[in-house]
Design a protein around this motif. Sequence first.
Motif, PDB file in Angstrom:
ATOM      1  N   PRO A 440       2.736  -8.184  -8.165  1.00  0.00           N
ATOM      2  CA  PRO A 440       3.082  -8.348  -6.742  1.00  0.00           C
ATOM      3  C   PRO A 440       3.704  -9.711  -6.431  1.00  0.00           C
ATOM      4  O   PRO A 440       4.440  -9.847  -5.459  1.00  0.00           O
ATOM      5  CB  PRO A 440       1.744  -8.208  -6.020  1.00  0.00           C
ATOM      6  CG  PRO A 440       0.781  -7.676  -7.006  1.00  0.00           C
ATOM      7  CD  PRO A 440       1.327  -7.881  -8.373  1.00  0.00           C
ATOM      8  N   ALA A 441       3.417 -10.719  -7.259  1.00  0.00           N
ATOM      9  CA  ALA A 441       3.969 -12.054  -6.992  1.00  0.00           C
ATOM     10  C   ALA A 441       5.248 -12.335  -7.773  1.00  0.00           C
ATOM     11  O   ALA A 441       5.896 -13.355  -7.560  1.00  0.00           O
ATOM     12  CB  ALA A 441       2.924 -13.112  -7.331  1.00  0.00           C
ATOM     13  N   ALA A 442       5.643 -11.435  -8.665  1.00  0.00           N
ATOM     14  CA  ALA A 442       6.819 -11.702  -9.509  1.00  0.00           C
ATOM     15  C   ALA A 442       8.114 -11.660  -8.706  1.00  0.00           C
ATOM     16  O   ALA A 442       9.088 -12.326  -9.048  1.00  0.00           O
ATOM     17  CB  ALA A 442       6.880 -10.689 -10.652  1.00  0.00           C
ATOM     18  N   THR A 443       8.145 -10.850  -7.675  1.00  0.00           N
ATOM     19  CA  THR A 443       9.276 -10.809  -6.741  1.00  0.00           C
ATOM     20  C   THR A 443       8.665 -10.849  -5.345  1.00  0.00           C
ATOM     21  O   THR A 443       7.448 -10.710  -5.180  1.00  0.00           O
ATOM     22  CB  THR A 443      10.091  -9.501  -6.876  1.00  0.00           C
ATOM     23  OG1 THR A 443       9.285  -8.416  -6.398  1.00  0.00           O
ATOM     24  CG2 THR A 443      10.516  -9.230  -8.320  1.00  0.00           C
ATOM     25  N   ALA A 444       9.523 -10.963  -4.325  1.00  0.00           N
ATOM     26  CA  ALA A 444       8.985 -10.986  -2.959  1.00  0.00           C
ATOM     27  C   ALA A 444       8.478  -9.616  -2.514  1.00  0.00           C
ATOM     28  O   ALA A 444       7.768  -9.512  -1.509  1.00  0.00           O
ATOM     29  CB  ALA A 444      10.067 -11.483  -1.994  1.00  0.00           C
ATOM     30  N   PHE A 445       8.839  -8.565  -3.247  1.00  0.00           N
ATOM     31  CA  PHE A 445       8.371  -7.213  -2.891  1.00  0.00           C
ATOM     32  C   PHE A 445       6.924  -7.069  -3.366  1.00  0.00           C
ATOM     33  O   PHE A 445       6.652  -6.966  -4.555  1.00  0.00           O
ATOM     34  CB  PHE A 445       9.271  -6.150  -3.542  1.00  0.00           C
ATOM     35  CG  PHE A 445       8.968  -4.749  -3.075  1.00  0.00           C
ATOM     36  CD1 PHE A 445       9.632  -4.213  -1.976  1.00  0.00           C
ATOM     37  CD2 PHE A 445       8.013  -3.975  -3.721  1.00  0.00           C
ATOM     38  CE1 PHE A 445       9.353  -2.921  -1.528  1.00  0.00           C
ATOM     39  CE2 PHE A 445       7.725  -2.695  -3.285  1.00  0.00           C
ATOM     40  CZ  PHE A 445       8.402  -2.166  -2.193  1.00  0.00           C
ATOM     41  N   VAL A 446       6.010  -7.064  -2.414  1.00  0.00           N
ATOM     42  CA  VAL A 446       4.581  -7.195  -2.739  1.00  0.00           C
ATOM     43  C   VAL A 446       3.893  -5.852  -3.016  1.00  0.00           C
ATOM     44  O   VAL A 446       2.823  -5.813  -3.614  1.00  0.00           O
ATOM     45  CB  VAL A 446       3.871  -7.939  -1.569  1.00  0.00           C
ATOM     46  CG1 VAL A 446       3.660  -7.029  -0.372  1.00  0.00           C
ATOM     47  CG2 VAL A 446       2.570  -8.586  -2.017  1.00  0.00           C
ATOM     48  N   HIS A 447       4.533  -4.744  -2.598  1.00  0.00           N
ATOM     49  CA  HIS A 447       3.834  -3.445  -2.596  1.00  0.00           C
ATOM     50  C   HIS A 447       3.838  -2.827  -3.991  1.00  0.00           C
ATOM     51  O   HIS A 447       4.581  -1.885  -4.260  1.00  0.00           O
ATOM     52  CB  HIS A 447       4.490  -2.489  -1.601  1.00  0.00           C
ATOM     53  CG  HIS A 447       4.846  -3.119  -0.298  1.00  0.00           C
ATOM     54  ND1 HIS A 447       3.892  -3.553   0.619  1.00  0.00           N
ATOM     55  CD2 HIS A 447       6.037  -3.412   0.261  1.00  0.00           C
ATOM     56  CE1 HIS A 447       4.511  -4.070   1.669  1.00  0.00           C
ATOM     57  NE2 HIS A 447       5.804  -4.003   1.482  1.00  0.00           N
ATOM     58  N   ARG A 448       3.023  -3.353  -4.860  1.00  0.00           N
ATOM     59  CA  ARG A 448       3.059  -2.912  -6.258  1.00  0.00           C
ATOM     60  C   ARG A 448       1.793  -2.165  -6.663  1.00  0.00           C
ATOM     61  O   ARG A 448       1.575  -1.959  -7.865  1.00  0.00           O
ATOM     62  CB  ARG A 448       3.240  -4.127  -7.171  1.00  0.00           C
ATOM     63  CG  ARG A 448       4.499  -4.964  -6.881  1.00  0.00           C
ATOM     64  CD  ARG A 448       5.772  -4.260  -7.269  1.00  0.00           C
ATOM     65  NE  ARG A 448       6.936  -5.147  -7.124  1.00  0.00           N
ATOM     66  CZ  ARG A 448       8.153  -4.841  -7.574  1.00  0.00           C
ATOM     67  NH1 ARG A 448       8.380  -3.702  -8.184  1.00  0.00           N
ATOM     68  NH2 ARG A 448       9.168  -5.666  -7.392  1.00  0.00           N
ATOM     69  N   ASN A 449       0.967  -1.819  -5.691  1.00  0.00           N
ATOM     70  CA  ASN A 449      -0.266  -1.120  -6.065  1.00  0.00           C
ATOM     71  C   ASN A 449      -0.422   0.214  -5.355  1.00  0.00           C
ATOM     72  O   ASN A 449      -1.500   0.799  -5.340  1.00  0.00           O
ATOM     73  CB  ASN A 449      -1.484  -1.999  -5.763  1.00  0.00           C
ATOM     74  CG  ASN A 449      -1.622  -2.266  -4.268  1.00  0.00           C
ATOM     75  OD1 ASN A 449      -0.672  -2.038  -3.504  1.00  0.00           O
ATOM     76  ND2 ASN A 449      -2.778  -2.741  -3.841  1.00  0.00           N
ATOM     77  N   ALA A 450       0.653   0.712  -4.730  1.00  0.00           N
ATOM     78  CA  ALA A 450       0.524   1.950  -3.947  1.00  0.00           C
ATOM     79  C   ALA A 450       0.727   3.176  -4.826  1.00  0.00           C
ATOM     80  O   ALA A 450       1.473   3.143  -5.804  1.00  0.00           O
ATOM     81  CB  ALA A 450       1.557   1.947  -2.826  1.00  0.00           C
TER      82      ALA A 450
END
Length: 534
Positions: A440-450
């Motif tokens: 989630p912190a690797a790019t500004a797109f945080v939605h990585r757990n949905a």
Amino acid sequence: MPNQPGRSGVFTVVDTSATNIGRRAFLGIAGAGAAGAAVLAAKHTGGAAAGRLVAASRSTVTGADWAALARDLHGHLVRPGDSSYTVDKRLFDPRFDGLRPAGIAYCGNPQDVATCVNFARKYGVPLAARSGGHSYAGWSSTSGLIVDVTRMNSVHVSGTTATVGTGTRLIDLYNGLAAHGRAVPGGSCPTVGVAGLTLGGGIGVVSRAHGLTCDSLESVQIVTADGSILNANANKHSDLYWACRGGGGGNFGVATQFTFRTFATSDIVLFFLSWPWSRAAEVIKAWQSWAPHAPDALWSNLHLAAAPGGSTPVLQVGGTYLGSVTGAHNQLEKLYAAAGSGPSSYFLESTNYLHAMLVEAGCSSIGVQACHLPWQVPGGRLSRQPQYAKSDFFTKPLSNAGIATLLRNIQNLRKVRGANGGVGGIAFDALGGAVNRVSPAATAFVHRNALFGAQYTTDWTAGAAAGRVANQHAWLRSFWNAMRPYASGQAYQNYIDPDLTGWRQAYYGANYARLAQIKASYDPHRLFSFPQAI
Ligand SMILES: Cc1cc2nc3c(=O)[nH]c(=O)nc-3n(C[C@H](O)[C@H](O)[C@H](O)COP(=O)(O)OP(=O)(O)OC[C@H]3O[C@@H](n4cnc5c(N)ncnc54)[C@H](O)[C@@H]3O)c2cc1C
């Protein structure tokens, strides 16, 4: 090719005799033709907000040297009173036709963009960047200067890398890359601009295999608030590069060129399946335990839709499979087994990648050239349609109570006194796979757990009665409110939602603080500003 639905969103093809049926037509299946007088809907559109913006900034706008700006551009400037102004100021959604920018600059190159930025800073003229014009809130328009990048729309491929002008529309991106047997993962809507899509993430039909559009971004050329033309990548201006991968359009500068990593395409399987509404609960339960956990090659979505005054709602599962027809069947059998029944209607085909993108766009029978709005290219045959939308991400499967709430709210739309041509529904997009393997912190797109994202939409025919449209809007809000106990609280920054409170957390979560620091560093005086700007 048989008639088939696509996933592009809200398009209709102007010529209804075309054999093509877009997603809009699928949604309309449930409609019994809601009543509603066709009167001007301008009051209910962005008109009031536009008026406030114009009043607030009239003095700076009128004092600026517009003639000098026109002279300094390689491209051209359109002003109120010019014959093309009414068309040039349009965004995708007719709700915003009441907005009256003081100028629209068609920038021919990055230097033109810098000229516009310097002009806006010098005279205190509000500015907004515009690529495809699909902002759900109309925030690619302004009372001041629209910096339009659509003249910068070239696609060049070298090896596995593509250099793309940020004014490129998605269908032109797919078409340009297809000539080289390559693609970039992206959305379905053919006229969405690559700029807005990429800067806010970019969810599409191969995201589970190839990630978001922003995950393929290797570098960005961007004009910042001081008029500098910067190249940002992993080594140079790496903080800006990080922010441009999901930090949202319009926040950090005007992007003029993207360099993307591409992937080699091969044939792709498309499928569209329907079940009777009576099976909806079982299919939803089955889909949500199947779709986010399938092999990466399989992407799917789930649509539920109804219409005010309409008959039984409809349910559809659509998707893509990067592999053989047999492989797709094997995956789908798992869904049927979990649902306890197979679909009542079924379409599946294997086709080349560009044709698949045309199907998804609802343009399979009209081709690339016609898959534009009429004023974008000669022969463009798409038309616009107004729509409200809200979004969610879900990190847990819906419980039985959640599914019951979902079904009840879809059915409630049938009782709403809606607008002419009104429809509404929800589309869940499966996530997981490559999207969630990025931190989630690797790019500004945080939605990585949905497990899946969802878009709630309601749309109507342009010119429908404002009161009826307001009823549909109220239905949409009430539906979204009812789903609060089941959703994660995150929302998709590309489905930007002016009604959303707590948007900083919802769009950006733990990444907001870093985004705010980067904003302070590259745009300390907030030249790039809109109601939900970082
Ligand atoms: C019908 C429809 C279908 C859609 N389908 C999908 C989909 O399949 N997948 C998906 O992920 N999203 C989808 N979206 C959402 C879409 O990604 C966003 O609306 C996106 O912001 C649109 O980009 P744009 O360039 O077309 O819009 P614009 O309105 O031009 O821009 C959107 C925002 O980005 C800013 N911006 C524009 N150009 C630049 C630039 N060059 N530099 C910096 N900022 C810029 C604008 O100022 C504005 O704030 C869809 C939207 C619609 C209306």
